[in-house]
Write an enzyme that holds these catalytic residues in place. Sequence first.
Site, PDB file in Angstrom:
ATOM      1  N   GLY A 134       0.837  -1.188   0.000  1.00 30.42           N
ATOM      2  CA  GLY A 134       0.000   0.000   0.000  1.00 30.42           C
ATOM      3  C   GLY A 134       0.873   1.239   0.000  1.00 30.42           C
ATOM      4  O   GLY A 134       2.017   1.210   0.464  1.00 30.42           O
TER       5      GLY A 134
ATOM      6  N   GLN B  63       2.701   9.979   1.560  1.00 29.05           N
ATOM      7  CA  GLN B  63       4.012   9.326   1.599  1.00 29.05           C
ATOM      8  C   GLN B  63       4.893   9.711   0.416  1.00 29.05           C
ATOM      9  O   GLN B  63       6.089   9.421   0.430  1.00 29.05           O
ATOM     10  CB  GLN B  63       3.847   7.807   1.631  1.00 29.05           C
ATOM     11  CG  GLN B  63       3.244   7.293   2.922  1.00 29.05           C
ATOM     12  CD  GLN B  63       3.114   5.801   2.870  1.00 29.05           C
ATOM     13  OE1 GLN B  63       2.141   5.264   2.353  1.00 29.05           O
ATOM     14  NE2 GLN B  63       4.118   5.109   3.395  1.00 29.05           N
TER      15      GLN B  63
ATOM     16  N   CYS C 182       5.916   0.020   7.548  1.00 26.96           N
ATOM     17  CA  CYS C 182       5.519   1.152   6.720  1.00 26.96           C
ATOM     18  C   CYS C 182       6.711   1.586   5.885  1.00 26.96           C
ATOM     19  O   CYS C 182       7.834   1.664   6.391  1.00 26.96           O
ATOM     20  CB  CYS C 182       5.048   2.289   7.617  1.00 26.96           C
ATOM     21  SG  CYS C 182       4.548   3.774   6.731  1.00 26.96           S
ATOM     22  N   LEU C 183       6.476   1.875   4.617  1.00 25.23           N
ATOM     23  CA  LEU C 183       7.559   2.305   3.733  1.00 25.23           C
ATOM     24  C   LEU C 183       8.195   3.613   4.191  1.00 25.23           C
ATOM     25  O   LEU C 183       9.358   3.870   3.912  1.00 25.23           O
ATOM     26  CB  LEU C 183       7.049   2.432   2.301  1.00 25.23           C
ATOM     27  CG  LEU C 183       6.535   1.136   1.664  1.00 25.23           C
ATOM     28  CD1 LEU C 183       5.974   1.413   0.271  1.00 25.23           C
ATOM     29  CD2 LEU C 183       7.616   0.076   1.615  1.00 25.23           C
TER      30      LEU C 183
ATOM     31  N   HIS D 190      -4.568   0.909   7.484  1.00 27.22           N
ATOM     32  CA  HIS D 190      -3.219   1.481   7.587  1.00 27.22           C
ATOM     33  C   HIS D 190      -3.065   2.653   6.613  1.00 27.22           C
ATOM     34  O   HIS D 190      -2.596   3.735   6.997  1.00 27.22           O
ATOM     35  CB  HIS D 190      -2.178   0.395   7.285  1.00 27.22           C
ATOM     36  CG  HIS D 190      -0.770   0.873   7.334  1.00 27.22           C
ATOM     37  ND1 HIS D 190       0.091   0.537   8.355  1.00 27.22           N
ATOM     38  CD2 HIS D 190      -0.055   1.663   6.483  1.00 27.22           C
ATOM     39  CE1 HIS D 190       1.268   1.110   8.122  1.00 27.22           C
ATOM     40  NE2 HIS D 190       1.208   1.786   6.989  1.00 27.22           N
ATOM     41  N   GLU D 191      -3.477   2.454   5.358  1.00 24.36           N
ATOM     42  CA  GLU D 191      -3.355   3.518   4.360  1.00 24.36           C
ATOM     43  C   GLU D 191      -4.324   4.660   4.646  1.00 24.36           C
ATOM     44  O   GLU D 191      -3.998   5.829   4.443  1.00 24.36           O
ATOM     45  CB  GLU D 191      -3.548   2.965   2.949  1.00 24.36           C
ATOM     46  CG  GLU D 191      -2.527   1.918   2.536  1.00 24.36           C
ATOM     47  CD  GLU D 191      -1.083   2.338   2.733  1.00 24.36           C
ATOM     48  OE1 GLU D 191      -0.754   3.534   2.560  1.00 24.36           O
ATOM     49  OE2 GLU D 191      -0.265   1.459   3.069  1.00 24.36           O
TER      50      GLU D 191
ATOM     51  N   HIS E 243      -2.946   7.135   6.941  1.00 23.04           N
ATOM     52  CA  HIS E 243      -2.038   8.092   6.294  1.00 23.04           C
ATOM     53  C   HIS E 243      -2.783   9.318   5.778  1.00 23.04           C
ATOM     54  O   HIS E 243      -2.298  10.442   5.942  1.00 23.04           O
ATOM     55  CB  HIS E 243      -1.288   7.446   5.124  1.00 23.04           C
ATOM     56  CG  HIS E 243      -0.083   6.676   5.527  1.00 23.04           C
ATOM     57  ND1 HIS E 243       1.005   7.241   6.158  1.00 23.04           N
ATOM     58  CD2 HIS E 243       0.227   5.359   5.371  1.00 23.04           C
ATOM     59  CE1 HIS E 243       1.926   6.316   6.377  1.00 23.04           C
ATOM     60  NE2 HIS E 243       1.484   5.163   5.909  1.00 23.04           N
TER      61      HIS E 243
END
Length: 189
Positions: free
Chosen positions: A45, A50, A98-99, A140-141, A144
């Site tokens: 994701g 991000q 997380c990226l 999760h996304e 963000h």
Amino acid sequence: MKLPIISYGDPILKRKGEAIEKDYPGLQQLIADMFETMYAASGVGLAAPQIGRSIRLFVIDASPYEEDEPGLADFKKVFINAQLLDEEGDRWLFNEGCLSIPDVREDISRYPTIRIRYVDENWVEHEEVLDGLAARIIQHEYDHIEGKLFTDKLSPLRKAMIKSKLDSISRGQVDVDYKMKFPASKRKR
């Protein structure tokens, strides 16, 4: 085009994203770039904050989890202006990463079932009930685009225990194999 992923510590990750209109400039290319960026970083994701855009857009591809949940084999979606309408069930722990926060993984508690409304890349409106890992990835996304990170869900003690690691990430003192942008060092890698 692969875009640099914004790291922990950048204020954009704490900002609530703005809704966008159908004529948002370069939307289809942005979506394609987000998928390419996500795949290059081995993610499932990626949310627009991000990559430095404070808008309500995220993409997911849950197919890496198809072995755990066969229904995820073709679960690739674009979420624009998403609204999380409901979360229900007994919360469950799952180890998330997380990226934007490389090399940090923590057990996070989330609801197993969600109801969400969004428009896709063709501007078709959807309202769906999802569960399991798909629901978890979406939550999760979604966090963000609400200006929240999974580390915000940690206890104060646990967050204090990983503070030096988080500080190192924001300074760019982390080894990653994808492009990142670090706020404290003002440099890309």
